[in-house]
Design an enzyme around this catalytic site. Structure first.
Site, PDB file in Angstrom:
ATOM      1  N   GLU A 228       0.790  -1.240   0.000  1.00  0.00           N
ATOM      2  CA  GLU A 228       0.000   0.000   0.000  1.00  0.00           C
ATOM      3  C   GLU A 228       0.822   1.289   0.000  1.00  0.00           C
ATOM      4  O   GLU A 228       0.776   2.069   0.955  1.00  0.00           O
ATOM      5  CB  GLU A 228      -0.980   0.003   1.195  1.00  0.00           C
ATOM      6  CG  GLU A 228      -1.998  -1.102   1.135  1.00  0.00           C
ATOM      7  CD  GLU A 228      -3.190  -0.907   2.079  1.00  0.00           C
ATOM      8  OE1 GLU A 228      -3.167   0.044   2.878  1.00  0.00           O
ATOM      9  OE2 GLU A 228      -4.139  -1.697   1.993  1.00  0.00           O
ATOM     10  N   GLU A 330      -6.121  -8.299   0.507  1.00  0.00           N
ATOM     11  CA  GLU A 330      -6.768  -7.745   1.701  1.00  0.00           C
ATOM     12  C   GLU A 330      -8.201  -7.397   1.357  1.00  0.00           C
ATOM     13  O   GLU A 330      -8.465  -6.739   0.342  1.00  0.00           O
ATOM     14  CB  GLU A 330      -6.056  -6.478   2.199  1.00  0.00           C
ATOM     15  CG  GLU A 330      -4.720  -6.730   2.860  1.00  0.00           C
ATOM     16  CD  GLU A 330      -4.195  -5.482   3.589  1.00  0.00           C
ATOM     17  OE1 GLU A 330      -5.003  -4.607   3.940  1.00  0.00           O
ATOM     18  OE2 GLU A 330      -2.973  -5.405   3.773  1.00  0.00           O
TER      19      GLU A 330
END
Ligand SMILES: *[C@@H]1O[C@H](CO)[C@@H](O)[C@H](O)[C@H]1NC(C)=O
Ligand SMILES: *[C@@H]1O[C@H](CO)[C@@H](O)[C@H](O)[C@H]1NC(C)=O
Ligand SMILES: *[C@@H]1O[C@H](CO)[C@@H](O)[C@H](O)[C@H]1NC(C)=O
Ligand SMILES: *[C@@H]1O[C@H](CO)[C@@H](O)[C@H](O)[C@H]1NC(C)=O
Length: 409
Positions: A228, A330
């Site tokens: 991320e 995720e």
């Protein structure tokens, strides 16, 4: 100093691949979690075993919101991140409390339970500070001694036949600001400069060498090089033009130094283009064994109308493609914070909806290479963030193939 002969022998044990695609893997009892036992009858079913996994959230990169009670018991209450806690309690006390945490948050029985739930993969977030010689001892404060606990959990996961993704979740300098998931609560994202990229590359080389030379890591097939990053291609410097291609070069060079054969090389995973930090493939000259990570939290997608029906419809029709192979690494069952306890969304009265939404997401993500739920456990008392709590609540079945029979999408 290890002799070359010993390294060569250990390399024979090492393995790196996509499960079921490049090779099969087995538990010490001989079970193969990637082979479907029942014949595949439905057109929508994936043609080979897909990744079905859970994240080991808050193990090596502690996110206080997931486990406030444990965080407080570690002497870290009121501290925003690992860095802040270690600085506050001091290295000696931190050594003890973090070791205790690593030894208890995930135990061997967790992996046994995962396999009985039909899971076949774990993704393990880690921080660069696992490699202790690249930490600036005068200015950076992190737990120490984590590597042996990572060996321990990877050994258990391997014993039980699980595929392992190791994910560089906390990058040097922090890849995003003000988020404990980088291990520090940084005022600005400091990762995107050459000397921090260089430290991350040193971490990746070291991790790669560990993976290929330590039998506990034998089921690690994938190394994710930055979780991320900032979601703005203009703010991530030379992430895609320098860091990504250099990571490939350095990881492959570490493997070449160990004489790892091409089929045993690690998959190298980057956030996919949908994430928004640029096209990960743009500057790659060699994408052999590249893989892509898609994180899909509808709760933060403001384009999706916030009703259970819209969530189901969106998940059923959600195209997560673009890069191949993509793993949805995720996702959760959590709706937006401001509605999550409303009558339409309350988890204690809407199990039927959450079961359908889980099924819709699974079927969609299995159109890609598979999925990894966030997370395996939490102390929130909310099954929408805890796979094992959702199983206990009857929201997630232990026969995952049965999701295809619910008629959800
Ligand atoms: C594994 O599952 C069993 C049965 O549900 C449960 O009693 C046990 O606490 C679980 N183990 C862990 C470590 O969560
Ligand atoms: C903390 O643990 C590390 C590694 O386990 C050790 O090298 C170091 O000396 C410890 N530091 C203190 C202050 O106890
Ligand atoms: C490298 O591995 C190959 C087989 O994979 C073997 O034939 C060769 O001798 C090895 N080279 C060295 C230097 O170990
Ligand atoms: C379902 O979602 C698709 C695209 O995601 C959209 O085109 C369609 O209008 C939606 N259907 C309903 C009933 O909301």
């Amino acid at each position: 100093m290890r002799s070359l002969a010993v390294i060569a022998t250990l390399c024979g044990l090492s393995a790196a691949w996509m499960p079921g695609v490049d090779r099969n893997i087995y538990s010490k009892e001989g079970a193969n979690l990637f082979k479907r036992i029942s014949p595949i009858t439905k057109r929508t079913l994936p043609t080979s075993g897909k990744i079905r996994g859970v994240n080991l959230g808050s193990l090596f990169v502690f996110e206080p919101w997931i486990a406030e009670n444990t965080w407080s018991n570690m002497g870290c209450g009121n501290q925003a991140s690992e860095f802040d806690c270690v600085m506050n309690v001091g290295q000696a006390a931190a050594n003890t409390s973090f070791s205790n945490h690593w030894d208890s948050w995930i135990v061997e029985e967790d992996f046994i339970n995962m396999t009985t739930y039909g899971l076949n993969t774990v993704r393990i977030p880690v921080g660069y500070w696992l490699r202790e010689d690249i930490v600036y001892t005068d200015s950076e404060h992190f737990s120490q001694g984590g590597l042996s606990y990572l060996e321990q959990v990877c050994g258990w996961a391997s014993d039980h036949g699980l595929y392992i993704i190791i994910d560089l979740h906390g990058a040097p300098g922090a890849q995003v600001a003000q988020n404990a998931d980088t291990g520090q609560y940084a005022s600005s994202p400091g990762f995107y400069v050459d000397y921090q990229f260089e430290r991350a590359l040193e971490f990746l080389e070291w991790m790669t060498t560990n993976i290929h030379t330590n039998n506990n890591f034998r089921n690690v097939g994938m190394l994710e090089i930055a979780n991320e990053p900032v979601q703005d291609p203009n703010s991530v410097g030379e992430l895609t033009s320098s860091y990504y291609p250099n990571a490939f070069t350095r990881i492959r060079a570490a493997e070449a130094a160990l004489n790892i054969s091409q089929g045993n090389e690690l998959h190298i995973e980057m956030m996919n283009e949908k994430w928004g930090s640029g096209d990960p493939t743009q500057y790659l000259t060699d994408n052999w064994y590249a893989a892509y990570d898609d994180h899909r939290y509808l709760k933060w997608d403001t384009s999706v109308p916030v009703t259970p029906d819209d969530y189901l419809n969106t998940s059923c029709n959600d195209d997560r493609g673009g890069n191949w192979p993509t793993i949805v690494g995720e996702w959760s069952l959590s709706p937006p914070d401001d509605v999550q306890w409303n009558s339409d969304w309350d988890p204690s009265t809407n199990q039927a909806f959450y079961q359908k939404w889980f099924a819709a997401q699974v079927m969609t993500y299995e159109k890609q290479e598979g999925w990894v739920f966030w997370s395996w456990k939490s102390e929130l008392g909310d099954y929408r963030w805890s796979y094992q709590d959702a199983v206990a609540a009857g929201v997630i079945p232990t026969d995952l193939d049965s999701l295809y029979n619910l008629g959800v999408c």
